[in-house]
Design a protein around this motif. Structure first.
Motif, PDB file in Angstrom:
ATOM      1  N   GLU A 180      15.149   8.368  13.580  1.00  0.00           N
ATOM      2  CA  GLU A 180      15.576   9.653  14.146  1.00  0.00           C
ATOM      3  C   GLU A 180      17.088   9.815  14.053  1.00  0.00           C
ATOM      4  O   GLU A 180      17.588  10.910  13.762  1.00  0.00           O
ATOM      5  CB  GLU A 180      15.111   9.753  15.600  1.00  0.00           C
ATOM      6  CG  GLU A 180      13.603   9.950  15.745  1.00  0.00           C
ATOM      7  CD  GLU A 180      13.163  10.013  17.187  1.00  0.00           C
ATOM      8  OE1 GLU A 180      13.993   9.706  18.078  1.00  0.00           O
ATOM      9  OE2 GLU A 180      11.998  10.364  17.444  1.00  0.00           O
ATOM     10  N   LYS A 184      11.562   3.635  15.124  1.00  0.00           N
ATOM     11  CA  LYS A 184      11.458   5.085  15.267  1.00  0.00           C
ATOM     12  C   LYS A 184      12.797   5.691  15.651  1.00  0.00           C
ATOM     13  O   LYS A 184      13.222   6.716  15.101  1.00  0.00           O
ATOM     14  CB  LYS A 184      10.399   5.437  16.315  1.00  0.00           C
ATOM     15  CG  LYS A 184      10.230   6.926  16.533  1.00  0.00           C
ATOM     16  CD  LYS A 184       9.194   7.211  17.616  1.00  0.00           C
ATOM     17  CE  LYS A 184       9.076   8.700  17.883  1.00  0.00           C
ATOM     18  NZ  LYS A 184       8.103   8.997  18.974  1.00  0.00           N
ATOM     19  N   SER A 223      19.184  12.740  11.660  1.00  0.00           N
ATOM     20  CA  SER A 223      20.033  13.756  12.280  1.00  0.00           C
ATOM     21  C   SER A 223      21.426  13.826  11.668  1.00  0.00           C
ATOM     22  O   SER A 223      22.193  14.740  11.982  1.00  0.00           O
ATOM     23  CB  SER A 223      20.158  13.487  13.786  1.00  0.00           C
ATOM     24  OG  SER A 223      20.892  12.285  14.026  1.00  0.00           O
TER      25      SER A 223
END
Length: 294
Positions: A93, A89, A97
């Motif tokens: 992320e 996870k 970004s």
């Protein structure tokens, strides 16, 4: 193709400020890297630009701002460690970004000469095309669409130059840059005047400039020859006024969400509370703890 017909591909982020209002926290950390929940403030603003379709991100930096460049780069050691620990996870992320390779540029503003000068420092990277300008302290939250997306839609319809505005109480207009418009209630309206912090009772409207702009590349030529204004700095507002007097149209695009000025301590704290409360993983517990406090 004329500059007016070109689409908005590039966005400029002036991130060279010293952040003196947040000392000592900003002694060694850029103010733009202070976190709103778990993302640096600058990441929230870049996310807004990405959601609006921006393809190239231009950061105008200064000394001690290297961590901003590092933030928008890959970190192989960190990613390898996360992968070894099965932190899927977190890896996803981090990847989400990041702008794509080759889509970020960094240039230095070598002296604190104001916002207009910071914009001028991006001239060679932006080139001869209209561009977006986003002030990294101002978080625009909760509108029907991201603020910059609404502005680009307006630009695609009207061309010219665009400034995001939002209403403030009449007794606070002296604290902001204010615009006069042909129709104060319209979503998009032509700007008739711009005043920086007008004296009480003299403001042309209650619509304040919120830190989002779409500008034509002619602004660079105006800034290059512009004399210093208030505070001994090259003021962006002065350049926009000069363009307007020369017949270049400016439009106000009304933002109907909330704006949090993370350049102030109260605005920064409010942003953390609001962004935290809307998170499914944090909101319920945060709301309960705030209820206890209050």
């Amino acid at each position: 193709m004329s500059a007016a017909a070109k689409r908005i591909r590039k966005a400029v982020f002036p991130v060279a400020g010293l952040g003196t209002r947040f000392l000592p926290a900003t002694k060694a950390m850029p103010k733009e890297m202070l976190t709103v929940v778990d993302r640096p403030a600058i990441q929230h603003v870049v996310d807004e630009a990405r959601a609006a379709g921006i393809e190239h991100f231009v950061f105008v930096t200064g000394r001690n701002k290297g961590s901003i460049e590092d933030h928008f780069d890959k970190q192989p050691e960190l990613e390898r460690t996360l992968e070894e620990r099965g932190k899927t996870k977190e890896l996803e992320e981090l990847a989400a970004s990041l702008p794509e390779a080759g889509c970020t540029s960094f240039t230095r503003q070598q002296a604190p000469l104001g916002l207009g000068h910071a914009v001028w420092c991006a001239r060679d990277i932006v080139g001869d095309e209209p561009f977006a300008l986003l002030l990294p302290d101002m978080l625009h939250h909760g509108g029907p669409q991201p603020c910059l997306k609404e502005m680009i839609d307006a630009f695609n319809e009207h061309g010219g130059n665009h400034i995001s505005v939002s209403p403030v109480p009449e007794d606070e207009t002296h604290l902001y840059g204010i615009v006069g418009v042909t129709d104060p209630e319209a979503k998009v309206s032509e700007i008739t005047s711009m005043v920086e912090k007008p004296k009480a009772g003299t403001a042309p409207s209650n619509l304040h400039i919120t830190g989002r702009y779409i500008l034509q590349p002619e602004i660079f030529g105006v800034l290059e020859n512009q004399e210093r204004g208030a505070g001994g700095e090259i003021q962006l507002t002065d350049a926009m006024l000069a363009m307007q007097k020369d017949g270049k149209p400016y439009y106000a695009v009304r933002f109907d969400g909330k704006i949090y000025d993370c350049g102030t301590k109260i605005g920064f704290l409010l942003a953390n509370a609001v962004y935290g409360l809307e998170r499914k993983d944090l909101g319920p517990a945060l709301r309960e703890e705030l209820r206890k406090l209050l």
